[in-house]
Structures are given as structure tokens and as C-alpha cells.
Scaffold this motif. Structure first.
Motif, PDB file in Angstrom:
ATOM      1  N   THR A  15      35.735  42.504   7.111  1.00  0.00           N
ATOM      2  CA  THR A  15      36.046  42.436   8.543  1.00  0.00           C
ATOM      3  C   THR A  15      34.937  43.033   9.387  1.00  0.00           C
ATOM      4  O   THR A  15      34.483  42.427  10.382  1.00  0.00           O
ATOM      5  CB  THR A  15      37.370  43.155   8.833  1.00  0.00           C
ATOM      6  OG1 THR A  15      38.414  42.582   8.042  1.00  0.00           O
ATOM      7  CG2 THR A  15      37.729  43.047  10.305  1.00  0.00           C
ATOM      8  N   GLU A  16      34.460  44.220   9.003  1.00  0.00           N
ATOM      9  CA  GLU A  16      33.390  44.863   9.757  1.00  0.00           C
ATOM     10  C   GLU A  16      32.084  44.092   9.622  1.00  0.00           C
ATOM     11  O   GLU A  16      31.292  44.031  10.565  1.00  0.00           O
ATOM     12  CB  GLU A  16      33.202  46.306   9.271  1.00  0.00           C
ATOM     13  CG  GLU A  16      34.370  47.217   9.592  1.00  0.00           C
ATOM     14  CD  GLU A  16      34.598  47.357  11.085  1.00  0.00           C
ATOM     15  OE1 GLU A  16      33.594  47.407  11.830  1.00  0.00           O
ATOM     16  OE2 GLU A  16      35.770  47.419  11.501  1.00  0.00           O
ATOM     17  N   HIS A  17      31.850  43.485   8.461  1.00  0.00           N
ATOM     18  CA  HIS A  17      30.618  42.730   8.268  1.00  0.00           C
ATOM     19  C   HIS A  17      30.571  41.502   9.171  1.00  0.00           C
ATOM     20  O   HIS A  17      29.538  41.200   9.776  1.00  0.00           O
ATOM     21  CB  HIS A  17      30.486  42.305   6.794  1.00  0.00           C
ATOM     22  CG  HIS A  17      29.348  41.361   6.547  1.00  0.00           C
ATOM     23  ND1 HIS A  17      28.045  41.792   6.410  1.00  0.00           N
ATOM     24  CD2 HIS A  17      29.323  40.003   6.433  1.00  0.00           C
ATOM     25  CE1 HIS A  17      27.250  40.749   6.215  1.00  0.00           C
ATOM     26  NE2 HIS A  17      28.008  39.653   6.229  1.00  0.00           N
ATOM     27  N   ILE A  18      31.704  40.784   9.271  1.00  0.00           N
ATOM     28  CA  ILE A  18      31.731  39.581  10.102  1.00  0.00           C
ATOM     29  C   ILE A  18      31.479  39.925  11.565  1.00  0.00           C
ATOM     30  O   ILE A  18      30.826  39.168  12.297  1.00  0.00           O
ATOM     31  CB  ILE A  18      33.085  38.867   9.925  1.00  0.00           C
ATOM     32  CG1 ILE A  18      33.206  38.316   8.501  1.00  0.00           C
ATOM     33  CG2 ILE A  18      33.245  37.753  10.947  1.00  0.00           C
ATOM     34  CD1 ILE A  18      34.533  37.664   8.203  1.00  0.00           C
ATOM     35  N   LYS A  19      31.980  41.086  12.001  1.00  0.00           N
ATOM     36  CA  LYS A  19      31.770  41.481  13.402  1.00  0.00           C
ATOM     37  C   LYS A  19      30.298  41.687  13.713  1.00  0.00           C
ATOM     38  O   LYS A  19      29.836  41.393  14.829  1.00  0.00           O
ATOM     39  CB  LYS A  19      32.538  42.775  13.690  1.00  0.00           C
ATOM     40  CG  LYS A  19      34.050  42.624  13.661  1.00  0.00           C
ATOM     41  CD  LYS A  19      34.708  43.960  13.944  1.00  0.00           C
ATOM     42  CE  LYS A  19      36.233  43.862  13.883  1.00  0.00           C
ATOM     43  NZ  LYS A  19      36.879  45.181  14.133  1.00  0.00           N
ATOM     44  N   SER A  20      29.533  42.187  12.767  1.00  0.00           N
ATOM     45  CA  SER A  20      28.130  42.523  13.014  1.00  0.00           C
ATOM     46  C   SER A  20      27.152  41.514  12.435  1.00  0.00           C
ATOM     47  O   SER A  20      25.949  41.651  12.616  1.00  0.00           O
ATOM     48  CB  SER A  20      27.811  43.903  12.424  1.00  0.00           C
ATOM     49  OG  SER A  20      28.059  43.916  11.027  1.00  0.00           O
ATOM     50  N   CYS A  21      27.655  40.503  11.721  1.00  0.00           N
ATOM     51  CA  CYS A  21      26.772  39.529  11.080  1.00  0.00           C
ATOM     52  C   CYS A  21      26.414  38.443  12.083  1.00  0.00           C
ATOM     53  O   CYS A  21      27.247  37.620  12.446  1.00  0.00           O
ATOM     54  CB  CYS A  21      27.436  38.916   9.842  1.00  0.00           C
ATOM     55  SG  CYS A  21      26.364  37.751   8.980  1.00  0.00           S
ATOM     56  N   ASP A  22      25.170  38.439  12.535  1.00  0.00           N
ATOM     57  CA  ASP A  22      24.704  37.411  13.457  1.00  0.00           C
ATOM     58  C   ASP A  22      23.426  36.766  12.945  1.00  0.00           C
ATOM     59  O   ASP A  22      22.667  36.170  13.704  1.00  0.00           O
ATOM     60  CB  ASP A  22      24.463  38.001  14.851  1.00  0.00           C
ATOM     61  CG  ASP A  22      23.482  39.173  14.809  1.00  0.00           C
ATOM     62  OD1 ASP A  22      23.078  39.572  13.684  1.00  0.00           O
ATOM     63  OD2 ASP A  22      23.110  39.673  15.879  1.00  0.00           O
ATOM     64  N   ILE A  23      23.155  36.858  11.660  1.00  0.00           N
ATOM     65  CA  ILE A  23      21.906  36.339  11.116  1.00  0.00           C
ATOM     66  C   ILE A  23      21.860  34.831  11.217  1.00  0.00           C
ATOM     67  O   ILE A  23      20.882  34.252  11.694  1.00  0.00           O
ATOM     68  CB  ILE A  23      21.738  36.765   9.642  1.00  0.00           C
ATOM     69  CG1 ILE A  23      21.785  38.287   9.539  1.00  0.00           C
ATOM     70  CG2 ILE A  23      20.437  36.243   9.071  1.00  0.00           C
ATOM     71  CD1 ILE A  23      20.768  38.991  10.379  1.00  0.00           C
ATOM     72  N   MET A  24      22.927  34.144  10.798  1.00  0.00           N
ATOM     73  CA  MET A  24      22.922  32.691  10.829  1.00  0.00           C
ATOM     74  C   MET A  24      22.944  32.166  12.254  1.00  0.00           C
ATOM     75  O   MET A  24      22.342  31.143  12.567  1.00  0.00           O
ATOM     76  CB  MET A  24      24.124  32.153  10.038  1.00  0.00           C
ATOM     77  CG  MET A  24      24.069  32.491   8.553  1.00  0.00           C
ATOM     78  SD  MET A  24      22.598  31.845   7.744  1.00  0.00           S
ATOM     79  CE  MET A  24      22.907  30.097   7.846  1.00  0.00           C
ATOM     80  N   ASP A  25      23.666  32.859  13.165  1.00  0.00           N
ATOM     81  CA  ASP A  25      23.674  32.440  14.561  1.00  0.00           C
ATOM     82  C   ASP A  25      22.307  32.646  15.190  1.00  0.00           C
ATOM     83  O   ASP A  25      21.837  31.850  15.987  1.00  0.00           O
ATOM     84  CB  ASP A  25      24.732  33.226  15.341  1.00  0.00           C
ATOM     85  CG  ASP A  25      26.134  32.887  14.873  1.00  0.00           C
ATOM     86  OD1 ASP A  25      26.305  31.813  14.278  1.00  0.00           O
ATOM     87  OD2 ASP A  25      27.034  33.718  15.066  1.00  0.00           O
ATOM     88  N   PHE A  26      21.652  33.726  14.808  1.00  0.00           N
ATOM     89  CA  PHE A  26      20.372  34.075  15.398  1.00  0.00           C
ATOM     90  C   PHE A  26      19.268  33.133  14.919  1.00  0.00           C
ATOM     91  O   PHE A  26      18.351  32.804  15.662  1.00  0.00           O
ATOM     92  CB  PHE A  26      20.029  35.523  15.024  1.00  0.00           C
ATOM     93  CG  PHE A  26      18.760  36.032  15.673  1.00  0.00           C
ATOM     94  CD1 PHE A  26      18.723  36.262  17.028  1.00  0.00           C
ATOM     95  CD2 PHE A  26      17.621  36.267  14.917  1.00  0.00           C
ATOM     96  CE1 PHE A  26      17.568  36.739  17.622  1.00  0.00           C
ATOM     97  CE2 PHE A  26      16.475  36.728  15.509  1.00  0.00           C
ATOM     98  CZ  PHE A  26      16.446  36.967  16.859  1.00  0.00           C
TER      99      PHE A  26
END
Length: 236
Positions: free
Chosen positions: A188-199
Motif C-alpha cells: 500500500t505504501e509503495h503504490i502511493k510513492s511509486c511514480d517511476i512508470m508514470d514519470f
């Protein structure tokens, strides 16, 4: 006939000397013959342990629990039984918490008091043989959630890589953004901060949104997607 007459006195004498062997009892037996008693199997004992970075007076709050999970600490369940010795308990806890293997100054167990939220921690005094399965079973059912605290040291709370051995036995799920296998308690916490693919998505690159990437001085090719990723976030 003569031989039979000779053996009869001998049989009578043996019967008088050993009546329990040469006589057959009539009627019901008053006492049952002894039967072997099967060995009693040790009863299973599941205890939830929470590894703290240091001695604390109260249980950690929710935000502290997240930090502890990222650092390879936190809560895990040990499957023990009544016959577990102190040495066996130590070995089992080192498997659950690899960081506990580096503790040389000893550790103690604490049990939380009743109530909600952050609760007071009380010391569980070890017996002469240390912490054993029999001792843990003697605790009240509400005290099967125990806290481990190093006695003379302080463990690091820096986040560990997701490939660390501390997460090897944790169930995992794949993040759809970065494609990494994430331990379920941290997902849950990882998905909140994971923006690598979006970036670094193809849509952003096609729309000309590459200035943010170009502003980074240090770029490196990702071994997974072969894109140029900023060095400071390529591990993620």
C-alpha cells in the motif's frame, strides 16, 4: 502311562510354586494388564513477535510501524510448541528477523498492557532456563503478542532494499507501475510513492515531456525496460 505318572507330581509341584503361570484364572480379572501409554505430542504454540529497534516504554504508533516494516523489523509470527527451548527460540527468531542475528548484547521480551492505541510495555522476566515454550504458554491468551527489544544496542531503522533477506519469507505481489515484487505489508505504501512508470512512461515521452529527465545530470539505462532513468531512482 508310567512316564505320565512320573510327570504329574512335577507338574503339581510347579503349579504350587508358580500358580500365576501354570493356573488359568476363572471369572473376571480384577486388574487389567498394563498397556503402554502413548507419548504425548507437544501442543503447537503460535506467538506474534514484534521486533523493536530499541527499548521503548510504549508500543509503536502506526507511522512508526510503517518505518519498522521497511527496516526489516515489525511483527511476525513464530510457530513453536511447548517443548521449545530458549536456544531453539533464539534460532527461530533469527530466521524471522535476520537483524536480530547481529545483536550481541542480548534482548528481552515485553508484553503490552490492556487498552487501545499506544500501550505500556511491561517486561517479561525470563526464567532460569530463559524464554521457553512452557513459559510462553503460561502467559495469558492476551499476551501472545510480545515485543522484542535489544537490551544494550539500537537497530537501524533505515529502509532496506526490497531484495533484502529480511523480506525473503514474506508473501509478495507485483506492482503494476514498476513491475517489482513488493512484500504485501509494504504494498500500500509503495503504490502511493511509486511514480517511476508514470514519470518515464511512453506517453509522457511521446508528448515531449522529457525536460524533467534532461534536467537530471546523471542518467543510466534501466536493465529491465532499457529506458534512460535518473540514477538516483533507478533502484526503484
Amino acid at each position: 502311562m508310567r512316564e505320565q505318572r512320573r510327570t504329574e507330581p512335577v507338574q503339581m509341584e510347579m503349579t504350587r510354586s508358580f500358580p500365576g503361570i501354570f493356573t488359568r484364572g476363572r471369572g473376571k480379572r480384577r486388574f487389567r494388564t498394563a498397556s503402554p501409554v502413548p507419548a504425548r505430542r507437544p501442543r503447537p504454540l503460535d506467538v506474534a513477535f514484534y521486533l523493536l529497534p530499541k527499548r521503548c516504554e510504549k508500543t509503536p504508533k502506526e507511522e512508526e510501524q510503517i518505518v519498522h516494516m521497511h527496516a526489516g523489523l515489525g511483527r511476525r509470527t513464530a510457530h513453536l510448541d511447548e517443548s521449545t527451548t530458549h536456544e531453539e527460540l533464539c534460532d527461530a527468531l533469527k530466521v524471522l528477523f535476520p537483524k536480530l542475528g547481529s545483536v550481541t548484547g542480548g534482548w528481552l521480551l515485553y508484553k503490552p498492557s490492556g487498552g487501545w492505541g499506544s500501550r505500556q510495555l511491561n517486561l517479561v522476566t525470563p526464567s532460569d532456563t530463559g524464554y521457553t515454550g512452557v513459559m510462553l504458554k503460561s502467559l495469558s491468551p492476551g499476551c501472545k503478542n510480545l515485543y522484542i527489544a535489544p537490551f544494550q544496542e539500537e537497530l537501524s531503522t533505515n529502509p532496506l532494499p526490497l531484495t533484502d533477506v529480511a523480506f525473503s519469507n514474506r508473501p509478495k505481489a507485483t506492482c503494476q507501475k514498476c513491475g517489482l515484487a513488493i512484500p504485501l505489508p509494504l504494498l500500500t505504501e509503495h503504490i502511493k510513492s511509486c511514480d517511476i512508470m508514470d514519470f518515464c512512461s511512453d506517453d509522457n515521452l511521446a508528448n515531449g515531456e522529457t525536460s524533467q529527465l534532461e534536467e537530471r545530470q546523471y542518467m543510466q539505462e534501466c536493465p529491465v525496460c532499457a529506458k534512460m532513468i535518473p540514477t538516483d531512482i533507478i533502484e526503484l
